[in-house]
Scaffold this active site. Structure first.
Site, PDB file in Angstrom:
ATOM      1  N   LYS A 182      -5.680  -0.525   0.613  1.00 56.90           N
ATOM      2  CA  LYS A 182      -6.276  -1.234  -0.522  1.00 56.90           C
ATOM      3  C   LYS A 182      -6.057  -0.360  -1.756  1.00 56.90           C
ATOM      4  CE  LYS A 182     -10.677   0.850  -0.248  1.00 56.90           C
ATOM      5  NZ  LYS A 182     -12.087   0.830  -0.382  1.00 56.90           N
ATOM      6  N   GLY A 183      -7.003  -0.295  -2.637  1.00 50.41           N
ATOM      7  CA  GLY A 183      -6.766   0.550  -3.804  1.00 50.41           C
ATOM      8  C   GLY A 183      -5.905  -0.189  -4.805  1.00 50.41           C
ATOM      9  N   CYS A 184      -5.248  -1.231  -4.334  1.00 51.82           N
ATOM     10  CA  CYS A 184      -4.411  -1.965  -5.279  1.00 51.82           C
ATOM     11  C   CYS A 184      -4.907  -3.400  -5.340  1.00 51.82           C
ATOM     12  CB  CYS A 184      -2.959  -1.916  -4.860  1.00 51.82           C
ATOM     13  SG  CYS A 184      -2.679  -1.480  -3.154  1.00 51.82           S
ATOM     14  N   ILE A 185      -5.788  -3.655  -6.295  1.00 50.75           N
ATOM     15  CA  ILE A 185      -6.331  -5.017  -6.378  1.00 50.75           C
ATOM     16  C   ILE A 185      -6.042  -5.622  -7.738  1.00 50.75           C
ATOM     17  CG2 ILE A 185      -8.363  -6.454  -6.200  1.00 50.75           C
ATOM     18  CD1 ILE A 185      -8.504  -3.018  -4.799  1.00 50.75           C
TER      19      ILE A 185
ATOM     20  N   THR B  18      -1.174  -7.402  -7.772  1.00 53.09           N
ATOM     21  CA  THR B  18      -1.473  -6.998  -6.405  1.00 53.09           C
ATOM     22  C   THR B  18      -1.477  -8.155  -5.420  1.00 53.09           C
ATOM     23  OG1 THR B  18      -3.783  -7.262  -6.945  1.00 53.09           O
ATOM     24  CG2 THR B  18      -2.871  -5.067  -7.154  1.00 53.09           C
TER      25      THR B  18
END
Ligand SMILES: Cc1cc2nc3c(=O)[nH]c(=O)nc-3n(C[C@H](O)[C@H](O)[C@H](O)COP(=O)(O)OP(=O)(O)OC[C@H]3O[C@@H](n4cnc5c(N)ncnc54)[C@H](O)[C@@H]3O)c2cc1C
Lengths: 105, 410
Positions: free
Chosen positions: A102-105, B198
């Site tokens: 994750k960390g990339c939203i 994303t």
């Protein structure tokens, strides 16, 4: 989702090539996914990263960030990009049989 | 008297203070909110400052005006949270004991995390626009900029409002067209992601818009260093981009107070239950907004949706009842796309942005996942909604905290 023959086993992969069932992972499958991503062979340095990723994901419930990997192993940011070119976070997680970081939203 | 202490008087903290003041009996509960200064910035407005659409006076207001009566506003830096003693120590030397604590200390940019970024050229031809100072400097730099290469680099995820850098590129394209020099300006978007955004569907739409506007995209660009003298930016895999003007979205981290309290992860974001918003560290601490480590967007709209869940859960925790696992990661973002148009996306933890009409299924007036003028007016109206409804903790017209699939198609 597709099913592919990896290291002699039928393995389900999602659209981005991550294992659907984490418990199907074996070191041989890791080698195979790595090879398909252009990394061959997996060296001890690769395994330092992969082992940390697996251990940390088991503790934290989520794959580690690059920042976390470099903080907790002797692998530097520069080296991790040499080991897993372009997107080391995504690549290392995929090879380690984890989910997309994750960390990339 | 029992104490509810709220740390951070930005979007989420101010909103929670209003909600909880209405919900809790003033004879039983005192509510205190702490922030380091009295300037509340409407951060979504920072995007428009570099292009001269807004000025500082359009985005800054005193925090005290938005903190409701019956809530004590304390202006001091927060030093440390002692979650074993249930108290917060402030830099002014005072101590605030609490029964329940809400952490709403947001996120901040840390440019020094990228080697060379704050060296030669910083705030001369290298700017951020996530601070008022950066956005104002960039306004002056853009006024002077007649030709050359503008590179925008996102240093590292997560960042707040992950669509803001894309909006910046769309507006830059529009701005240079207005100025009559678009053909002399090269626009480059260097992102650590593997696409424009994303979430895959939105990424292909937004990537298509970048292409249509002639913006070059460098994907998987993980910045290693900036050389302000040579005017180049390098990635860890040794790609080098030269720039005349560098716009940076630096690494984001949570508050230093969180770091000092040992309550943060590697980036000082607070480990939080993704559905109940309770801190992992203690049962009487809750976290909201950008300060959490949740895999939801760091956006004002998300803080709003979290607020509805947090109010219920605070009241339940106070009464000793079970918490509701109701936060679903809902986010709703207007993406300004230039020339008075915008795209609207609505998504949550599990469902990516879908096309459809919003907020009234089938009717609109806004359209999801496509460009329209109505969306642009929605974006501009958000400023009024922010100051008058969101901060006051009121429900936004027709929008529920849980994402709805009505009126959307896949
Ligand atoms: C350029 C830009 C564009 C954006 N566009 C949008 C948009 O279009 N839509 C949208 O929904 N969101 C947008 N956002 C994001 C939105 O502004 C944030 O997500 C939102 O403000 C988060 O609220 P918060 O309360 O968590 O943090 P903040 O509002 O940042 O508040 C945190 C507060 O904590 C205080 N604080 C922190 N540490 C301390 C300490 N140690 N002592 C005392 N006080 C402290 C700070 O002073 C601050 O006031 C944008 C942001 C930016 C920068």
């Amino acid at each position: 989702m597709t099913t592919e023959l990896l290291a002699g086993l039928n393995i389900e992969l999602d659209a981005e090539g991550f294992l659907v069932n984490a418990d199907q992972w074996t070191p041989e499958i890791a080698e195979e996914i790595a090879r398909r991503s252009g990394i061959e062979p997996l060296t001890d340095r690769h395994w330092t990263v992969i082992d940390f990723c697996r251990k940390d994901a088991a503790d934290q419930g989520t794959p580690p960030t690059i920042r976390r990997i470099t903080k907790n192993t002797d692998v530097s940011t520069k080296e991790i990009y040499q080991l897993f070119p372009k997107g080391p976070g995504i690549l290392a997680s995929r090879i380690a049989g984890l989910t997309k970081p994750k960390g990339c939203i | 008297m029992r104490n509810l202490v709220i740390l951070g008087g930005g979007t989420a903290g101010t909103m929670m203070s209003a909600k909880m003041r209405r919900a809790l009996d003033p004879k039983e509960w005192s509510i205190t909110i702490v922030d380091q200064d009295n300037e509340h910035i409407y951060q979504p407005g920072l995007l428009f400052i570099p292009f001269g659409i807004y000025r500082a006076k359009d985005v800054v207001k005193p925090r005290s005006r938005y903190v409701p009566s019956g809530v004590d506003l304390v202006l001091s830096e927060i030093d440390v949270i002692d979650h074993e003693a249930n108290e917060v120590r402030l830099a002014d030397g005072s101590t605030l004991p609490y029964d329940f604590l809400v952490i709403a200390t947001g996120s901040r940019i840390v440019p020094a995390e990228v080697e060379g970024l704050t060296g030669p050229g910083w705030h001369e031809n290298i700017f951020d626009f996530y601070t008022l100072e950066g956005a104002q400097g960039l306004f002056r730099a853009l006024e002077r900029f007649e030709e050359g290469r503008l590179v925008l680099n996102v240093a590292e995820m997560p960042i707040k409002c992950p669509v803001a850098p894309l909006e910046f590129m769309f507006l830059a394209d529009w701005y240079f067209h207005q100025k009559g020099v678009r053909d002399k300006v090269e626009l480059v978007y260097a992102t650590p992601l593997d696409g424009a955004f994303t979430k895959p569907r939105a990424s292909s739409l937004l990537g298509g818009l970048l292409e249509k506007k002639g913006v070059k995209v460098e994907t998987l660009f993980n910045v290693s260093s900036v050389d302000g003298e040579a005017r180049t930016i390098s990635s860890w895999d040794e790609r080098v981009l030269s720039y005349d003007l560098l716009v940076t979205i630096p690494t984001h981290m949570g508050s230093e107070a969180v770091e000092r309290s040992g309550l943060g992860d590697d980036l000082a974001f607070v480990p939080t239950n993704k559905h109940t918003l309770q801190a992992d560290a203690a049962e009487n601490i809750f976290v909201i907004g950008d300060a959490t480590n949740l895999p939801s967007s760091k956006a004002g709209s998300v803080a709003h949706f979290q607020g509805e869940v947090l109010e219920k859960n605070l009241l339940r925790a106070i009464e000793g009842r079970e918490l509701l696992p109701d936060f679903d990661g809902h986010a709703n973002c207007f993406i300004e796309s230039g020339f008075d148009k915008a795209v609207l996306i609505d998504f949550n933890y599990d469902t990516e942005p879908l096309p459809g009409r919003f907020p009234l299924p089938g009717v609109g007036p806004m359209s999801l996942l496509q460009e329209s003028e109505a969306n642009h007016w929605g974006k501009m109206a958000f400023r009024w909604i922010y100051w008058n409804q969101l901060l006051a903790g009121k429900e936004l017209p027709l929008v529920d905290s849980k994402m709805s699939l009505l009126g959307k198609w896949s």
